[in-house]
Design an enzyme around this catalytic site. Structure first.
Site, short mmCIF file in Angstrom:
data_model
loop_
_atom_site.label_atom_id
_atom_site.label_comp_id
_atom_site.label_asym_id
_atom_site.label_seq_id
_atom_site.Cartn_x
_atom_site.Cartn_y
_atom_site.Cartn_z
N ASN A 63 0.85 -1.32 -0.12
CA ASN A 63 -0.10 -0.15 0.22
C ASN A 63 1.05 1.08 -0.16
O ASN A 63 1.68 1.15 1.07
CB ASN A 63 -0.79 -0.24 0.72
N GLU A 65 -0.31 5.20 0.60
CA GLU A 65 -1.20 5.99 1.61
C GLU A 65 -0.18 7.76 0.76
O GLU A 65 0.66 7.79 0.50
CB GLU A 65 -0.96 6.19 3.08
N CYS A 74 -3.98 0.42 -3.10
CA CYS A 74 -4.09 -1.00 -2.49
C CYS A 74 -2.74 -1.83 -2.70
O CYS A 74 -2.89 -1.78 -4.04
CB CYS A 74 -4.92 -1.51 -1.58
N GLU A 76 -2.97 -4.76 -3.48
CA GLU A 76 -3.54 -5.65 -3.90
C GLU A 76 -3.22 -5.03 -5.78
O GLU A 76 -2.99 -5.61 -6.50
CB GLU A 76 -4.16 -6.34 -3.70
#
EC number: 3.5.4.5
Length: 161
Positions: A63, A65, A74, A76
């Protein structure tokens, strides 16, 4: 007259990473390594993903941010989008996910968020083959979904457009 629709999902729960096949243990270890490189200064919730492609390449993501929520991404989707851009047309076989909080120990298997489920669904539908997903917390049990559709059974795809 209204009808009821029953949706079922089949998930397999392993007591620990040690119960997984060796190839999946290695994939989960790659996800754990990626998790430790996550940029999560705001949520302090680190996520790592490792994606095994059909050509045997392993792509990782974590991830990322951003102070301007929701501009981050994210783990994934980082892994999936990287794989899609670098290996177009190569199918996704298996994804391993793991999380760690800097505020508390996470022992509950943590599945992909809804946005990641939808993004992965696009790949699964397009390749016409399931993506197996294994997910865990920092430690403890590991859950296996044989297909993204076990996590998002009513997939929205291009057939609705």
């Amino acid at each position: 007259m209204a009808q009821k629709l029953t949706i079922t999902a089949e998930l397999t729960v392993f007591e620990s990473i040690n119960e997984l096949p060796v190839s999946i243990q290695k994939l989960m270890h790659k996800a754990q390594e990626a998790r430790e490189r996550a940029y999560a200064p705001y949520s302090r919730f680190m996520v790592g993903a490792a994606l095994a492609l059909n050509n045997e390449t392993i792509v990782t993501g974590n991830n990322q941010e951003n102070a301007a929520f929701p501009s981050g991404l994210c783990a994934e989707r980082v892994a999936a989008f990287h794989a899609g851009s670098q290996f177009p047309g190569v199918g996704f076989k298996t994804m391993a996910l793991t999380v760690r909080s800097l505020q508390k120990e996470v022992t509950t298997p943590t599945p992909p968020c809804g946005a990641c489920r939808q993004a992965l669904a696009e790949y699964e539908v397009n390749q016409k083959a399931p993506i197996t997903i294994y997910f865990m917390g920092e430690t403890g049990k590991v859950v296996k979904a044989n297909s993204l559709k076990d996590l998002l059974p009513l997939v929205f795809d291009s057939t609705y457009l």
